[in-house]
Structures are given as structure tokens and as C-alpha cells.
Design a protein around this motif. Sequence first.
Motif, PDB file in Angstrom:
ATOM      1  N   LEU A  43     -59.324  -8.937 -45.970  1.00  0.00           N
ATOM      2  CA  LEU A  43     -59.125  -7.548 -45.559  1.00  0.00           C
ATOM      3  C   LEU A  43     -58.626  -6.660 -46.688  1.00  0.00           C
ATOM      4  O   LEU A  43     -58.921  -5.455 -46.703  1.00  0.00           O
ATOM      5  CB  LEU A  43     -58.133  -7.492 -44.394  1.00  0.00           C
ATOM      6  CG  LEU A  43     -58.613  -8.056 -43.054  1.00  0.00           C
ATOM      7  CD1 LEU A  43     -57.462  -8.113 -42.061  1.00  0.00           C
ATOM      8  CD2 LEU A  43     -59.763  -7.232 -42.493  1.00  0.00           C
ATOM      9  N   THR A  44     -57.874  -7.208 -47.628  1.00  0.00           N
ATOM     10  CA  THR A  44     -57.176  -6.366 -48.605  1.00  0.00           C
ATOM     11  C   THR A  44     -57.570  -6.600 -50.053  1.00  0.00           C
ATOM     12  O   THR A  44     -57.345  -5.725 -50.892  1.00  0.00           O
ATOM     13  CB  THR A  44     -55.656  -6.574 -48.480  1.00  0.00           C
ATOM     14  OG1 THR A  44     -55.331  -7.943 -48.787  1.00  0.00           O
ATOM     15  CG2 THR A  44     -55.176  -6.254 -47.065  1.00  0.00           C
TER      16      THR A  44
ATOM     17  N   ARG B 174     -51.096  -6.037 -36.871  1.00  0.00           N
ATOM     18  CA  ARG B 174     -51.197  -5.235 -38.092  1.00  0.00           C
ATOM     19  C   ARG B 174     -52.597  -5.336 -38.688  1.00  0.00           C
ATOM     20  O   ARG B 174     -53.149  -4.349 -39.179  1.00  0.00           O
ATOM     21  CB  ARG B 174     -50.148  -5.690 -39.104  1.00  0.00           C
ATOM     22  CG  ARG B 174     -48.707  -5.429 -38.657  1.00  0.00           C
ATOM     23  CD  ARG B 174     -47.708  -6.046 -39.612  1.00  0.00           C
ATOM     24  NE  ARG B 174     -47.783  -5.446 -40.942  1.00  0.00           N
ATOM     25  CZ  ARG B 174     -47.160  -5.927 -42.015  1.00  0.00           C
ATOM     26  NH1 ARG B 174     -46.432  -7.035 -41.907  1.00  0.00           N
ATOM     27  NH2 ARG B 174     -47.264  -5.322 -43.183  1.00  0.00           N
ATOM     28  N   MET B 175     -53.182  -6.521 -38.636  1.00  0.00           N
ATOM     29  CA  MET B 175     -54.542  -6.679 -39.158  1.00  0.00           C
ATOM     30  C   MET B 175     -55.561  -5.933 -38.309  1.00  0.00           C
ATOM     31  O   MET B 175     -56.619  -5.529 -38.809  1.00  0.00           O
ATOM     32  CB  MET B 175     -54.900  -8.163 -39.231  1.00  0.00           C
ATOM     33  CG  MET B 175     -54.148  -8.930 -40.304  1.00  0.00           C
ATOM     34  SD  MET B 175     -54.655 -10.669 -40.385  1.00  0.00           S
ATOM     35  CE  MET B 175     -53.720 -11.222 -41.827  1.00  0.00           C
TER      36      MET B 175
ATOM     37  N   LYS C  21     -60.655  -1.714 -40.030  1.00  0.00           N
ATOM     38  CA  LYS C  21     -61.909  -1.519 -39.307  1.00  0.00           C
ATOM     39  C   LYS C  21     -62.747  -2.789 -39.236  1.00  0.00           C
ATOM     40  O   LYS C  21     -63.613  -2.918 -38.369  1.00  0.00           O
ATOM     41  CB  LYS C  21     -62.717  -0.395 -39.951  1.00  0.00           C
ATOM     42  CG  LYS C  21     -63.106  -0.666 -41.407  1.00  0.00           C
ATOM     43  CD  LYS C  21     -63.858   0.510 -42.010  1.00  0.00           C
ATOM     44  CE  LYS C  21     -64.248   0.232 -43.465  1.00  0.00           C
ATOM     45  NZ  LYS C  21     -64.980   1.376 -44.063  1.00  0.00           N
ATOM     46  N   GLU C  22     -62.499  -3.734 -40.132  1.00  0.00           N
ATOM     47  CA  GLU C  22     -63.271  -4.983 -40.126  1.00  0.00           C
ATOM     48  C   GLU C  22     -62.728  -6.012 -39.138  1.00  0.00           C
ATOM     49  O   GLU C  22     -63.357  -7.055 -38.927  1.00  0.00           O
ATOM     50  CB  GLU C  22     -63.282  -5.615 -41.524  1.00  0.00           C
ATOM     51  CG  GLU C  22     -63.964  -4.786 -42.592  1.00  0.00           C
ATOM     52  CD  GLU C  22     -63.034  -3.751 -43.210  1.00  0.00           C
ATOM     53  OE1 GLU C  22     -63.477  -3.027 -44.116  1.00  0.00           O
ATOM     54  OE2 GLU C  22     -61.861  -3.679 -42.775  1.00  0.00           O
TER      55      GLU C  22
ATOM     56  N   ASP D 280     -61.982 -11.665 -35.115  1.00  0.00           N
ATOM     57  CA  ASP D 280     -63.272 -11.659 -35.803  1.00  0.00           C
ATOM     58  C   ASP D 280     -63.197 -10.702 -36.983  1.00  0.00           C
ATOM     59  O   ASP D 280     -62.686  -9.578 -36.850  1.00  0.00           O
ATOM     60  CB  ASP D 280     -64.394 -11.210 -34.862  1.00  0.00           C
ATOM     61  CG  ASP D 280     -64.551 -12.124 -33.659  1.00  0.00           C
ATOM     62  OD1 ASP D 280     -64.090 -13.282 -33.739  1.00  0.00           O
ATOM     63  OD2 ASP D 280     -65.131 -11.677 -32.646  1.00  0.00           O
ATOM     64  N   LEU D 281     -63.710 -11.137 -38.120  1.00  0.00           N
ATOM     65  CA  LEU D 281     -63.743 -10.308 -39.322  1.00  0.00           C
ATOM     66  C   LEU D 281     -65.188 -10.106 -39.744  1.00  0.00           C
ATOM     67  O   LEU D 281     -65.908 -11.077 -40.015  1.00  0.00           O
ATOM     68  CB  LEU D 281     -62.953 -10.977 -40.457  1.00  0.00           C
ATOM     69  CG  LEU D 281     -61.459 -11.223 -40.209  1.00  0.00           C
ATOM     70  CD1 LEU D 281     -60.837 -11.928 -41.406  1.00  0.00           C
ATOM     71  CD2 LEU D 281     -60.732  -9.926 -39.915  1.00  0.00           C
TER      72      LEU D 281
END
Length: 727
Positions: free
Chosen positions: A436-437, A364-365, A369-370, A389-390
Motif C-alpha cells: 500500500l505504501t 487504517r489500511m 483506495k486499493e 483484498d488488495l
Amino acid sequence: MEAAGDVRPDAVAARALPDRRGPRVRAEARSRTDSFREGADRIAGVRSDCDGERWRRAVAAHVRAGGRRARVLRSLPGVRARTRHDGLDQGGSRRPRGDRRADRDRSRALLGSLPVDDASRALRTCSSTEALHEEIYFNTLHFFDVMGRFTRGAPLTYPGRVIPIVRAKADGKAGQAKISLTGFDAPRPSVVVEYVETGGRTGVVRLDVPRVAVDRPQTLAATVRAGRDGVDRLDLRVKVDTEKDERESLAQRADERRVDTTIMSAEEAQALFANLGRLRAAGLYRDALAYHDLGALRVTIAWEHESKPRTEVVAALDPNGVAAPFPDIRRAANLGAGLQAGPAPLVQWDTPIPPPEAAQILARMSTFKEATVYKVGESYLGKDVWAMDLMPPIEASHWSQAKQTTMKPTIVYSARQHANEVSSTSHVLKMAELLLTDPAYHDKLNKVNVVVHPITNADGAQLAYDLQKITPNQMLHAGYLGALGVDVTSAQWDADPLYPESGIRPKIWRTWRPDIFLNPHGYPSHEWVQIFSEYAAWVRTRSVETRDYWTMRGWWMPGFGWLDDARYPRHKDEQMKLLAMITDYAKQAPGTVALNERAYARYKRYSFDFDQKNFKLDFTNGVLIYKSIKGARANPQSQDFMTRNPHVTIWDGVTEAPDETARGDWLKLVANAGLQWDKAILEYLVQGHHDVERKIEPFWNGVTLTMNRPRPPKSAKDHDEQPTTPE
């Protein structure tokens, strides 16, 4: 079996011996009697300074009672639910002679530290069934260790998987034990050919495939072509032992197995590539030695160290293979190609997260796009191990992790080395979700690269999850180590470790060269008991250094390492700055503060004050952090990342949260404590002055550009005084 304070019958007899013995013998007897008088202080209502007759009667009664207890424990007719041993820890030192206070039952007092609401559940949590699990698991592994030392002079490591499943019963009948032994079909890889001749005769031919000791190949050249992606041809060189295959003659001088595992000839190496090409042409082993964006593979096989034409042959592998498809996290998680992130939260903190659920969360993550999710290895039992990787999306013709980590710092969150310690997976994935959020955290990715490795020990994590369905409140140390009873990181720096997953952390470290590498852990959330090991824990060797894990002490760090090396003058100050940030963030969580206040006070009262030899305390800003008493020096052979290469990794750290096995509100509490640690260290990197120094030098008909980012970051003043290019 002797409980704390028990007096053996021969002690009473020794005191009654007549004084016709010599002075030396009488002195020894008096010394021995004095020691047993001290032991008698533990008998309720009896003091060693009482009259002798009363003392003898009390000791005799205590000996009889101790004998009855020992007989009961030896017989163990049945294990009943909700029973709890009430003995005392044998791992500690004796109390001072002048201290005549009666010992209290520390176990009963410690029930207040459990994450439970009623006494019945507390007794069920700290149960004899759990203690049997601990004894069977650790003592079985220790048995192989000792057996190896006595039979061959070295411990028998990697003995196999020990899975104690202990179920309580309440019918009052004798318990039953069922022992199942399993194993592989063969002791080692082999090729087995079963055949039928024309006349109907059948037969079997078997050839073992041993592990051959051969040097790692060296890269000679990589050929690329304009307008074509990837490497057109890769040239390698490998050193072998002989030119010709001399197996038959060598087998007359040494054992055949030794010959097969230590000697490789150039003829054998050539045949290996030729046979693989033939198998590929026949449609077999198409993905063996086949890689994406790689054309031909050519290997120079040399039987001398110095490169000479007459001591080398060349073997080429035609590009007739097909590389296996890249692993896809969405396919692995059984989710469709049109997957959406879905509603928040992405990460739940109600129950432990097993590997399949972790894969679904990563899938899901991966829709952000990151996020880039990739398979980083496999476990011994074949489970996929994933990392993520973020960073903001990058548009570039040439990109690498080395280039990216030069431009800005990198942090690695690598969790669940000991897989029954469940909260680390929960809080590192929650950290990823925030990045991410949550707008307050999302922009931090502009300053720091983040790598999330949620489960290191996938085999243990799945086993612990399966066992907690049976006994949800127990520690379940069968999932602690790897699949063969050894820690998954024990051989992480070996070139070819027995566990495939052992090399994953060094692989991530070498790939990213991170500034900080984090390894969060956990420990039991309630008293740790091994009833047949003197009611102590943690008993897995003869040493007592780990007995201080006997009871819960809140959230803490087992070791804060720091560098004291003249070659790295800025490391210590930065590490102390990081330590201050960790304690500040820990104290910003009210739940963590309340937990620690209760747990620290209880640990001090019933452990540290009772036995300061084995139980220690070390507070920094009100948080229990055991700092190294002496700084480390850089050592390229070190097992940890910081001291192995301080130029790259300025700090690595470990935590302990009481999470075996946490769920519900208790999991939320301990996972949030770990999340505060994650946030603190990320913020340290965000606040640093990570400027890149560039250096330009002439080279032939052009120039070279060298870029370097000092680690740890220099202060703004120091950087202003540092020119970026030569004047």
C-alpha cells in the motif's frame, strides 16, 4: 519415573541370580544385563567393561540416587522461580554400543540459542513453570482422548478450554493449585418459557432445539428485474423425509432425541417459514433469513427425490425482514468515520498483535483506495474475523472475484492458525503495508491480487495475548488450538463445523480460487520441556513424531509439497522454481542467515547427531526445508488446497519461525524471515507469464466467450504456439 540411563533395582538382582537356571533363562539374563551395562555407560566415570565389583557398586549408587530424584519429583513441595530440569530426552534411540562418549547436558549448551543476553533470564525462560503449563494443557486434552477411547471406542474431541495459569514463587513455601471448572448454562440450545397464570401459579416449559439432519438446499431459479439491483426472488428446493409430522408414532419405535435430530417432515418445514413470518411481523427475528438485495424467498419442500407435483409443497417467506447492516471495520475497531491512515509504520513489530490491534491496523489500511476490508466470519466465542483484498480500484458494471482471478493471479496470506505463533500476523500485515505504501511494491498489485487474512484463530490469539502479560517469555500453548481444545482447521471441509471459524479458509479459497495459498506458522523460540513426560516435547499422544520440536532450529519449512501427476505435467518444474526463489530470498536477509547458521549447527550437534531416528535434516541451498520425498497426486478429498484442485491452486505452503513468544528485536528478526518468504512467493507470481486464453464459439443466435488463464503459467514460447481463438 526413570531418567535416561537409570537402572532399575531388579536389574541388579537379575545379574546376581545363580546360574542354576536353564540355558534359555541364562541367555535372557545375560541379554538383559548387557542392556543395563549399556545404560551404565551414562553414569559419569563408569564403563561397562570395568571390573564387576566396581560396576555393581556404581549401579547400586546410581539406583539410590535415581530413587531419591524420583521421590523428589513425585512430592514437588513447591515450584520455585528460575529452576530448570537438567534431565535428558527419553524420546530418542540408544546410542551405538561402541560409542563410549559421556553424555553432556544438552540443555545447558542450548542456552546459547535463546534470544536473551544473560543466564538468569535464560533460566527464567526455560522454567519449570512453563513446563507445568505444557503438561497441564496437553496432558489434560490427552486424558479426554484416552478416556474416550477406553469408554466408547473413540476419542472425546472438543472437550473444552484448558487455561493453565502458572505463576512462579520464590518464598520457598509449598505451591498451591486452584482448579476452576466452568460451562455453559445449558448443554444445547433450547427455548425456555417461564409463565404466571391468572391464579398466581407459576411454571416453566422447556423445549430443546436439536440440530436436524437435512439435505443442503438446491437452487432452482433466481429472478431479476431490469432496472433493479439484486435478486427479486430466489427459489430453492429442499428434500425432507416425510410429508406429515410423524413424531409421535416414530417416538414409539426409536429414541425421541434420535427422531428429533434425524427426521424432518414437510409440515414442520412449512411451519418453520410460517412462524418466522409471524415473528417478523411482531418485530422479532427481523434479520433471520434476511439478506441485502434479496426480495422474496420461496422454497419447494419435497419428500421424494424425483420432482413431482403431488410430492411437493411450496413455502414462501414474505420480504418483511431487515438484513443486518454490513460489518464495518472502522466501527468494529472503535475508530471514527473520518479515520486517516496516519503516519508510518502502520504495523509495529515490537510486541505480539492481538485481534483488536489487528482490526485497528486493517481499519487504517481501509482508507487506501486499493484496500477492501470485510468480515469473513466469526469465532466460536463470537469474535469477528476479518480479511482484506488488495488490488487497484475497478470500475465495472459487473464484477466478481472469479472474474478478477481469471484476469490475473491471486495469492492468499492466511496467518495465525496456531495463535500463540505470533510472528505470522506481524509479517503478513507488514507485507500489506509495503504493497500500500512502498512504491517498489505498490505496482505489483497491477499484476497480482492479494488477499490478507491476518488471524485465523481469533479466540486463541486473544488468550495468548492475555497470558503473555503474565509470563511474557513463555510458549503459552493454551492459545495454540481453538476454544475447545481442537485445531480450528480440523473440520474445515465439513458442511457445518463446530467451530464457525473452521470454514473461513475454504470460504476464502472458494471465493477467490487463488493460485497460491500461504499458511505461515511458528514454534518455540527456546527449549521445549515437559518434565513429567520424560523431559521430552512435544508430548500430546503416544507417538514420537513430534519430539523433533524439542529445541530451536532457526527458520525452516516443515514440508515442501510438490505434485507428481501426469495430468499436471508443468506443476513440478514450476514448484521447484518457486523453491529456488524461496531459498534465494531467505539468504538475502543477513539476520536470518546468521540465525540459521547458529541454529542449524546447534540442532545438528545436539539433536540430529544424537538421535537420527527422530531428528532429521534436509537442506536446499543452505536453507532447512523438508521436501516431500515423493510427489503428491491430485485428490478431490485432500485436506490441502493444492492437491484438492491443482487446476486452481498450484502450491500451498507452511513455514516455522521461532516466535513463541517473540517480542522486541527477536520479533523483528523472525518476522523479517517470514516477510522474505512472503516477498519471494509474491515475486514468483509477478514474474510469471499470466496470459489469458480466449475462445469464441457460436451459440444459438449469438456467441459464447470463454476465458481461461493456464495455471501454472506457461512459458512465453509455449504460449506463442497456442492460438487464442479457433482458426
